[in-house]
Design a protein around this motif. Structure first.
Motif, mmCIF file in Angstrom:
data_model
loop_
_atom_site.group_PDB
_atom_site.id
_atom_site.type_symbol
_atom_site.label_atom_id
_atom_site.label_comp_id
_atom_site.label_asym_id
_atom_site.label_seq_id
_atom_site.Cartn_x
_atom_site.Cartn_y
_atom_site.Cartn_z
ATOM 1 N N VAL A 117 -90.043 41.542 121.440
ATOM 2 C CA VAL A 117 -88.592 41.656 121.621
ATOM 3 C C VAL A 117 -88.056 40.485 122.430
ATOM 4 O O VAL A 117 -87.107 39.804 122.028
ATOM 5 C CB VAL A 117 -88.217 42.989 122.312
ATOM 6 C CG1 VAL A 117 -86.733 43.023 122.631
ATOM 7 C CG2 VAL A 117 -88.601 44.169 121.449
ATOM 8 N N ALA A 118 -88.678 40.228 123.597
ATOM 9 C CA ALA A 118 -88.102 39.247 124.517
ATOM 10 C C ALA A 118 -88.371 37.820 124.063
ATOM 11 O O ALA A 118 -87.472 36.983 124.098
ATOM 12 C CB ALA A 118 -88.662 39.466 125.921
ATOM 13 N N TYR A 119 -89.601 37.532 123.654
ATOM 14 C CA TYR A 119 -89.940 36.146 123.317
ATOM 15 C C TYR A 119 -89.905 35.884 121.815
ATOM 16 O O TYR A 119 -89.618 34.777 121.388
ATOM 17 C CB TYR A 119 -91.305 35.786 123.903
ATOM 18 C CG TYR A 119 -91.318 35.907 125.407
ATOM 19 C CD1 TYR A 119 -90.709 34.938 126.197
ATOM 20 C CD2 TYR A 119 -91.899 37.002 126.032
ATOM 21 C CE1 TYR A 119 -90.684 35.049 127.574
ATOM 22 C CE2 TYR A 119 -91.885 37.125 127.421
ATOM 23 C CZ TYR A 119 -91.274 36.147 128.186
ATOM 24 O OH TYR A 119 -91.248 36.264 129.547
ATOM 25 N N VAL A 127 -88.918 46.190 116.116
ATOM 26 C CA VAL A 127 -90.253 46.097 116.718
ATOM 27 C C VAL A 127 -90.827 47.488 116.951
ATOM 28 O O VAL A 127 -91.963 47.786 116.563
ATOM 29 C CB VAL A 127 -90.173 45.344 118.060
ATOM 30 C CG1 VAL A 127 -91.479 45.501 118.827
ATOM 31 C CG2 VAL A 127 -89.888 43.877 117.824
ATOM 32 N N THR A 128 -90.044 48.363 117.593
ATOM 33 C CA THR A 128 -90.622 49.637 118.012
ATOM 34 C C THR A 128 -90.731 50.609 116.845
ATOM 35 O O THR A 128 -91.572 51.492 116.850
ATOM 36 C CB THR A 128 -89.825 50.250 119.175
ATOM 37 O OG1 THR A 128 -88.455 50.387 118.807
ATOM 38 C CG2 THR A 128 -89.927 49.377 120.392
ATOM 39 N N LEU A 129 -89.886 50.422 115.822
ATOM 40 C CA LEU A 129 -90.073 51.186 114.583
ATOM 41 C C LEU A 129 -91.407 50.791 113.955
ATOM 42 O O LEU A 129 -92.159 51.646 113.468
ATOM 43 C CB LEU A 129 -88.924 50.859 113.627
ATOM 44 C CG LEU A 129 -88.463 51.889 112.623
ATOM 45 C CD1 LEU A 129 -88.083 53.159 113.328
ATOM 46 C CD2 LEU A 129 -87.278 51.349 111.837
ATOM 47 N N GLY A 130 -91.698 49.486 113.995
ATOM 48 C CA GLY A 130 -92.961 48.997 113.453
ATOM 49 C C GLY A 130 -94.145 49.495 114.266
ATOM 50 O O GLY A 130 -95.110 50.027 113.720
ATOM 51 N N THR A 131 -94.064 49.353 115.605
ATOM 52 C CA THR A 131 -95.219 49.736 116.425
ATOM 53 C C THR A 131 -95.374 51.253 116.482
ATOM 54 O O THR A 131 -96.482 51.743 116.690
ATOM 55 C CB THR A 131 -95.127 49.152 117.850
ATOM 56 O OG1 THR A 131 -93.855 49.460 118.399
ATOM 57 C CG2 THR A 131 -95.341 47.663 117.840
ATOM 58 N N LEU B 300 -92.891 44.794 108.533
ATOM 59 C CA LEU B 300 -91.511 44.923 109.025
ATOM 60 C C LEU B 300 -91.278 43.980 110.198
ATOM 61 O O LEU B 300 -90.278 43.248 110.242
ATOM 62 C CB LEU B 300 -91.259 46.373 109.435
ATOM 63 C CG LEU B 300 -89.921 46.679 110.092
ATOM 64 C CD1 LEU B 300 -88.792 46.441 109.117
ATOM 65 C CD2 LEU B 300 -89.890 48.106 110.594
ATOM 66 N N ILE B 301 -92.214 43.976 111.160
ATOM 67 C CA ILE B 301 -92.051 43.106 112.330
ATOM 68 C C ILE B 301 -92.136 41.645 111.903
ATOM 69 O O ILE B 301 -91.321 40.817 112.302
ATOM 70 C CB ILE B 301 -93.116 43.430 113.392
ATOM 71 C CG1 ILE B 301 -92.897 44.845 113.924
ATOM 72 C CG2 ILE B 301 -93.072 42.421 114.533
ATOM 73 C CD1 ILE B 301 -93.938 45.316 114.906
ATOM 74 N N LEU B 302 -93.126 41.315 111.041
ATOM 75 C CA LEU B 302 -93.296 39.933 110.604
ATOM 76 C C LEU B 302 -92.054 39.422 109.880
ATOM 77 O O LEU B 302 -91.699 38.257 109.992
ATOM 78 C CB LEU B 302 -94.522 39.808 109.685
ATOM 79 C CG LEU B 302 -95.877 39.930 110.374
ATOM 80 C CD1 LEU B 302 -96.993 39.714 109.363
ATOM 81 C CD2 LEU B 302 -95.998 38.919 111.508
ATOM 82 N N SER B 303 -91.381 40.331 109.158
ATOM 83 C CA SER B 303 -90.229 39.891 108.358
ATOM 84 C C SER B 303 -89.163 39.260 109.231
ATOM 85 O O SER B 303 -88.392 38.423 108.778
ATOM 86 C CB SER B 303 -89.642 41.067 107.574
ATOM 87 O OG SER B 303 -88.898 41.904 108.424
ATOM 88 N N VAL B 304 -89.083 39.652 110.496
ATOM 89 C CA VAL B 304 -88.109 39.025 111.392
ATOM 90 C C VAL B 304 -88.775 37.985 112.273
ATOM 91 O O VAL B 304 -88.198 36.944 112.578
ATOM 92 C CB VAL B 304 -87.412 40.094 112.266
ATOM 93 C CG1 VAL B 304 -86.333 39.458 113.099
ATOM 94 C CG2 VAL B 304 -86.842 41.185 111.397
ATOM 95 N N LEU B 305 -90.025 38.261 112.653
ATOM 96 C CA LEU B 305 -90.710 37.380 113.599
ATOM 97 C C LEU B 305 -90.989 36.011 112.985
ATOM 98 O O LEU B 305 -90.748 34.981 113.613
ATOM 99 C CB LEU B 305 -92.025 38.030 114.044
ATOM 100 C CG LEU B 305 -92.785 37.281 115.132
ATOM 101 C CD1 LEU B 305 -91.998 37.271 116.427
ATOM 102 C CD2 LEU B 305 -94.154 37.903 115.358
ATOM 103 N N VAL B 306 -91.475 35.998 111.731
ATOM 104 C CA VAL B 306 -91.877 34.734 111.120
ATOM 105 C C VAL B 306 -90.708 33.748 111.025
ATOM 106 O O VAL B 306 -90.828 32.609 111.484
ATOM 107 C CB VAL B 306 -92.529 34.980 109.733
ATOM 108 C CG1 VAL B 306 -92.689 33.680 108.977
ATOM 109 C CG2 VAL B 306 -93.869 35.673 109.911
ATOM 110 N N PRO B 307 -89.551 34.156 110.478
ATOM 111 C CA PRO B 307 -88.427 33.213 110.454
ATOM 112 C C PRO B 307 -88.022 32.758 111.856
ATOM 113 O O PRO B 307 -87.705 31.585 112.064
ATOM 114 C CB PRO B 307 -87.300 34.018 109.803
ATOM 115 C CG PRO B 307 -87.981 35.079 109.031
ATOM 116 C CD PRO B 307 -89.219 35.409 109.788
#
Lengths: 353, 330
Positions: A117-119, A127-131, B300-307
């Motif tokens: 979230v922060a970095y 994020v938390t839906l995923g985790t 789901l997380i990667l879809s936002v993190l990667v870009p």
């Protein structure tokens, strides 16, 4: 009236209203349910509120920064299960080591949320839906479809829930409830008096301004998630102590309960407003209703969730409508009393524009 | 603005590649995978979620969220079951269940549109409250034994090889694409999602748009709940529990921003295809349902993190080059 304004902030009035509401409910149920005002009722409610109260404090820290932590239910389940499994295999582990392990495990999972979230600048809800899904998956994989059984756990842990910390009159303060109380008091102190805690509010009310003011916003948000995870880990330990039998679905739904407790307790979902103590009162109010409906014969206990939903809605509606008025009244009052003192500055400001 | 469009194209491009890989993998590993029957079966297995994902796309692009959809699905199914068990003909029970959906939508949109509460909280209370009402109706009973025609609608093909739910999905999909991408109302949805205040001052009916969306959302959720009841042939209080997370994941994975204002129905369609095929492929590879959910969580997380990370690295590279240019010229 002025005296009253000086003494109380709107938030404190809200907390007083919540306490009044809890007392009114207890009074009401005592007329409806036989033997309700028995010390046992207090014991029952205080032990069952402990888990959600601890998680709700962590949730409050996160919501204050205008984020949300939906993974706490999975963290509670994961730590409860893994700690239980390790403890079942090594019955002679020292209690402090066990608690430390649960907290560390939760903190690690919270830290992953915080980093993303922060970095990583990924929205907290994503994020938390995923985790939420990932931590639960890890648990299911780790478990191999087995459960933790009370019979495998050491005696001290099984005896923990009925252990008293101390007595006030006829009322027992259970050790597990005391843990929750200490968590609430410590974090209430932190957010009220310590710089780190005040910055949570600053970031939540205006992230942009907090950044411009030079707050290490990323680090603070990261720490909030880390603490939320650590508290969920602690709650996982309490969960293990309380239930003993832990399956892979343990803790499911606690994420929603903790958000509900915080919101009912006056924590604003848009950040910047609320307190751990308020969240604790919210958790308590929900638990009083839950526990009393089960024993109240007039309506079926299945009304529990329907009422809870309505309660959250009403809490937020009054928060938006009444509290905004109150806050405006307070601000107006402060402006009035300070107009004379600040007239020079105001004149200066007008000149500058 | 052009930058954002480029990013979106890149994300959708990535989705297409991912889809191609899973389809090829599945086709190589499972005989009979590329048959119409298998694809219909793929859709049919999560058709209710996909139907609700269509309207969820509108809502998230509108910078709102509806967490109550799964509970409305459960409540509508339980209403139908409860009324049927108490002697109402199934036709009327279905109509009543749809009306319950409309009522839930009106209730949500009253608090969101008229009172002005955040939709996250309103629909969170709906998530808990509507599920609670479903429990009030059925307690811990399960109701089945619906009329033949009702079960057949859920389980048998209706038109050629296509079952009713799939036909409803395709019809709604066409409407959703036309309304969101090619109509004035669709533009309003984007404009409000981008900047609510600007939209209001430009004369867009912000409240009305939001209220229409939330009423539609609950109504479609109620319809999906009835279809789910028909497919399963029985209803229970905990039906469709937790579906909201899957539905929101489908939408977000499709490149729709959780902050509203960007994304498209095409992206969501792609992400739906990917999730269906990925689950199918992982099932072929003998991965359990829980692992599948975990993988989709990672995705789901990667879809936002990667870009985001790519953007950060690009910016850093640019700074580094600019610095070198400066020192070089100095």
């Amino acid at each position: 009236m002025n005296e009253l304004r000086r003494r109380f902030q709107p938030e404190q009035i809200r907390e007083l209203v919540l306490i009044g509401l809890i007392l009114a409910l207890v009074l009401f149920f005592s007329t409806q349910i036989e033997n309700y005002l028995h010390p046992r009722t207090f014991t029952r409610i205080s032990t069952s509120v402990a888990v959600v109260a601890i998680v709700a404090v962590g949730q409050t820290l996160v919501i204050l920064t205008r984020n949300i932590d939906l993974s706490v239910g999975s963290i509670v389940g994961f730590t409860a299960y893994v700690t239980g499994t390790i403890l079942a295999a090594n019955n002679d582990l020292h209690p402090s080591l066990v608690i430390g392990m649960a907290v560390a495990m939760g903190a690690a999972m919270g830290a992953l949320n915080g980093v993303l979230v922060a970095y990583g600048r990924v929205p907290a809800i994503i994020v938390t839906l995923g985790t939420l899904a990932i931590y639960r998956t890890l648990l299911v994989e780790f478990s191999g479809a087995k459960s933790v059984l009370t019979s495998e756990l050491p005696r001290w842990l099984v005896n923990l829930p009925p252990t008293n910390a101390f007595r006030i009159g006829a009322i027992d303060i259970r050790l597990l409830f005391l843990i929750a109380l200490v968590v609430v008091i410590v974090f209430q102190f932190i957010v009220t008096y310590m710089a780190w805690g005040r910055r949570l509010y600053a970031i939540g009310s205006n992230p942009e301004a907090a950044r411009v003011a030079g707050f290490p916003a990323q680090r603070i948000v990261f720490t909030a998630f880390l603490l939320s995870g650590a508290l969920a880990g602690l709650a996982g330990f309490v969960f293990l102590a309380r239930f003993g039998n832990i399956t892979v679905v343990a803790g499911q739904g606690i994420e929603l309960k903790s958000v509900a407790a915080a919101v009912v307790g006056g924590v604003n979902i848009n950040g910047g407003i609320g307190s751990p103590f308020g969240a604790f009162l919210g958790a308590l109010l929900i638990d009083v209703i839950d526990n009393s409906l089960i024993r109240w014969l007039a309506i079926s206990e299945f009304w529990r969730d329907a009422l809870l939903g309505l309660m959250i809605l009403l809490a937020v509606a009054t928060d938006t409508i009444v509290m905004n008025r109150l806050r405006k009244a307070w601000v107006r009052h402060e402006l009035q009393t300070s107009t004379s003192g600040f007239s020079v500055e105001q004149g200066g400001a007008r000149h500058a524009t | 603005m052009r930058h954002r469009a480029a990013f979106l194209q890149r994300w959708e491009g990535l989705l297409v590649v991912l889809l191609a890989v899973t389809v090829v993998y599945n086709a190589l590993n499972a005989p009979g995978y590329m048959t119409l029957g298998n694809w219909i079966n793929l859709f049919q297995l999560s058709i209710e979620k996909i139907i609700v994902a269509l309207i969820m796309t509108f809502i998230i692009i509108n910078a709102e969220i509806d967490l109550s959809v799964a509970s409305v699905m459960g409540l509508s199914a339980c209403t139908a079951g409860f009324l049927y068990a108490n002697g109402t003909p199934m036709e009327w029970a279905v109509v009543a269940a749809l009306l319950v959906g409309v009522a839930a939508g009106l209730f949500n949109s009253f608090w969101i549109g008229v009172v002005g509460l955040p939709s996250l909280v309103v629909t969170l209370s709906g998530l808990i409250g509507y599920r609670g009402l479903a429990y009030v109706l059925l307690e811990d009973r399960s109701i089945g034994g619906f009329p033949q025609w009702f079960n057949r609608l859920g389980q048998q093909p209706l038109l050629g090889p296509f079952p009713l739910a799939l036909i409803i999905f395709f019809v709604l999909l066409v409407f959703a694409i036309i309304i969101l991408q090619y109509s004035g109302f669709g533009r309003y949805v984007y404009v409000i999602g981008n900047n609510r205040e600007v939209a209001r001052y430009s004369g867009v009916h912000v409240r009305r748009t939001k209220m229409i969306l939330f009423v539609t959302s609950s109504t479609i959720a109620a319809l999906a709940g009835i279809l789910y009841a028909a497919r399963l042939g029985a209803v229970r209080g905990d039906m469709a529990m937790g579906f909201e997370l899957d539905i929101i994941t489908m939408v977000l994975l499709g490149g729709v921003s959780i902050f509203g204002g960007s994304g498209s129905m095409w992206g969501v369609l792609l992400s739906v295809l990917i999730i269906l095929n990925l689950r199918n492929g992982m099932g072929l590879a003998n991965l359990s349902g829980h692992v599948q959910t975990g993988v989709i969580g990672v995705l789901l997380i990667l879809s936002v993190l990667v870009p985001n990370v790519a953007g950060t690295i690009q910016a850093a590279l640019k700074r580094y080059r600019a610095q070198r240019m400066e020192t070089g010229s100095a």
